[in-house]
Design a protein around this motif. Structure first.
Motif, short mmCIF file in Angstrom:
data_model
loop_
_atom_site.label_atom_id
_atom_site.label_comp_id
_atom_site.label_asym_id
_atom_site.label_seq_id
_atom_site.Cartn_x
_atom_site.Cartn_y
_atom_site.Cartn_z
N PRO A 42 0.81 -1.22 0.00
CA PRO A 42 0.00 0.00 0.00
C PRO A 42 0.85 1.28 0.00
O PRO A 42 1.86 1.37 0.69
CB PRO A 42 -0.79 -0.11 1.31
N VAL A 43 0.41 2.26 -0.77
CA VAL A 43 1.08 3.56 -0.78
C VAL A 43 0.45 4.39 0.34
O VAL A 43 -0.35 5.30 0.10
CB VAL A 43 0.93 4.26 -2.14
N THR A 80 6.02 10.33 1.02
CA THR A 80 7.23 9.53 0.92
C THR A 80 7.49 9.13 -0.53
O THR A 80 8.63 9.17 -1.02
CB THR A 80 7.12 8.27 1.80
N ALA A 81 6.42 8.72 -1.24
CA ALA A 81 6.56 8.36 -2.65
C ALA A 81 7.04 9.56 -3.47
O ALA A 81 7.85 9.41 -4.39
CB ALA A 81 5.22 7.86 -3.18
N GLN A 115 9.69 4.35 -9.13
CA GLN A 115 9.57 5.41 -8.12
C GLN A 115 9.25 6.75 -8.78
O GLN A 115 8.44 7.52 -8.25
CB GLN A 115 10.87 5.51 -7.32
N ARG A 116 9.85 7.01 -9.92
CA ARG A 116 9.56 8.27 -10.62
C ARG A 116 8.11 8.26 -11.13
O ARG A 116 7.42 9.28 -11.09
CB ARG A 116 10.54 8.48 -11.78
N LYS A 117 7.68 7.10 -11.62
CA LYS A 117 6.30 6.98 -12.10
C LYS A 117 5.31 7.18 -10.96
O LYS A 117 4.28 7.85 -11.13
CB LYS A 117 6.08 5.62 -12.75
N LEU A 118 5.61 6.63 -9.77
CA LEU A 118 4.72 6.77 -8.63
C LEU A 118 4.66 8.23 -8.16
O LEU A 118 3.59 8.72 -7.78
CB LEU A 118 5.17 5.87 -7.49
N ARG A 119 5.78 8.91 -8.19
CA ARG A 119 5.81 10.34 -7.83
C ARG A 119 4.88 11.13 -8.76
O ARG A 119 4.05 11.93 -8.29
CB ARG A 119 7.24 10.86 -7.93
N LYS A 120 4.99 10.88 -10.07
CA LYS A 120 4.13 11.58 -11.03
C LYS A 120 2.66 11.22 -10.83
O LYS A 120 1.77 12.08 -10.93
CB LYS A 120 4.56 11.24 -12.45
N ALA A 121 2.39 9.95 -10.52
CA ALA A 121 1.01 9.51 -10.30
C ALA A 121 0.41 10.19 -9.08
O ALA A 121 -0.77 10.56 -9.08
CB ALA A 121 0.97 8.00 -10.14
#
Length: 312
Positions: free
Chosen positions: A190-191, A196-197, A210-216
């Motif tokens: 779970p995020v 933190t992401a 990690q970069r994709k999750l930051r953008k999401a």
């Protein structure tokens, strides 16, 4: 201080029967055969009912709102006592995914004797936060209002979310001072901490995921950064909303996945400060979300934890 954000308009006004849809493809009115490659095969673990068969199960897709994504598949047992429920929430970076990918998980819990609610929700491209949490809360409220129709116990249910769905499950579990009837929350990768992401996804050392999750997470927040929209990001951050009324939590991470165990560590610390127990299970490797759930022992551990929370 919690951010008081209400659920979607009309949460108390929907009449479920008026939104009855035809059964979705691959979901018949009754189920008698197990999935050939179920991600969580039935085990002799404790069941919420004396008989955990599937011959009496009905499956229907219902709308709980007017948006095309506001749909839920309900699996319910027509006979026997009222069953506790498991709400299943898919992942997909908040911007994709579909409840159909949770069919095997839903089937496995139905075979264990539970009512199962497998839900879709508005994605970040449809609406910004907190629409996704609002949809999750609306599904819970709708099913509890129609508990008799589904032969389910409105005061015994758990939430099970995967990745971004794990964020929604834990966020719903931390909403207000605890949801009526909620006995537990499970998150698979779970995020729980979008902040933190956001931090992990910057710099040359960040992985592609990690970069994709930051953008999401930025898209989920309506396109703004934590500095630009601190209130929105505070609302998204589950550890900020822990209270003594929250239900117990279990999360599972791989040791080296891009949603690392220390995300859950922040929530565990926040819950410990208000006296709520949380279990964080860490598996070796890099598997994330549904593939992690299929790792040996993970589904069994989750099923046992759920049974302990919902047992007689």
């Amino acid at each position: 201080m919690r951010t008081a954000v209400g659920t979607a308009a009309g949460v108390g006004a929907l009449v479920l029967a008026s939104f009855l849809l035809a059964p979705s493809a691959g979901a018949s009115a009754r189920v008698s055969d197990p999935a050939p490659n179920s991600s969580a095969s039935p085990t002799p673990s404790p069941s919420p009912s004396p008989s955990a068969t599937t011959s009496d199960v009905r499956i229907r897709t219902f709308a709980y709102g007017t948006h095309v994504r506001q749909r839920m598949d309900v699996w319910w047992h027509e006979t026997g006592p009222r069953r506790p429920a498991v709400f299943v929430i898919h992942g997909g970076w908040w911007s994709g995914g579909d409840k159909k990918y949770m069919t095997s998980v839903s089937r496995s819990f139905s075979q264990l004797g539970y009512t199962v609610v497998n839900l879709d929700y508005r994605l970040s491209g449809d609406a910004a936060w907190p629409a996704q949490r609002a949809d999750t809360l609306d599904v819970i409220a709708t099913v509890r209002r129609h508990a008799e129709q589904f032969n389910t116990d409105p005061d015994r249910y758990v939430l099970l979310g995967f990745s971004a769905g794990g964020h929604l499950a834990t966020a719903a579990g931390a909403y207000g001072d605890g949801l009526p009837g909620l006995r537990g929350v499970v998150g698979i990768s779970p995020v729980v901490s979008p902040l933190t992401a956001y931090a992990d996804g910057q710099g040359d050392g960040a992985s592609l995921e990690q970069r994709k999750l930051r953008k999401a997470a930025i898209v989920l927040a309506g396109g703004c950064s934590p500095r630009q929209c601190p209130a929105v990001w505070s609302s998204m951050e589950v550890p900020y909303h822990a209270t003594a009324g929250d239900a117990p939590v279990m999360t599972v991470h791989s040791a080296d996945e891009f949603v690392p165990p220390y995300q859950s560590g922040t929530l565990k610390q926040a819950l410990a400060e208000v006296g709520v127990p949380m279990t964080v299970k860490t598996m070796p490797g890099t598997q994330h979300s549904a593939p992690l759930y299929r790792e040996p022992g993970v589904a069994d551990a989750v099923q046992k934890w759920v049974a302990d929370r919902l047992g007689h």
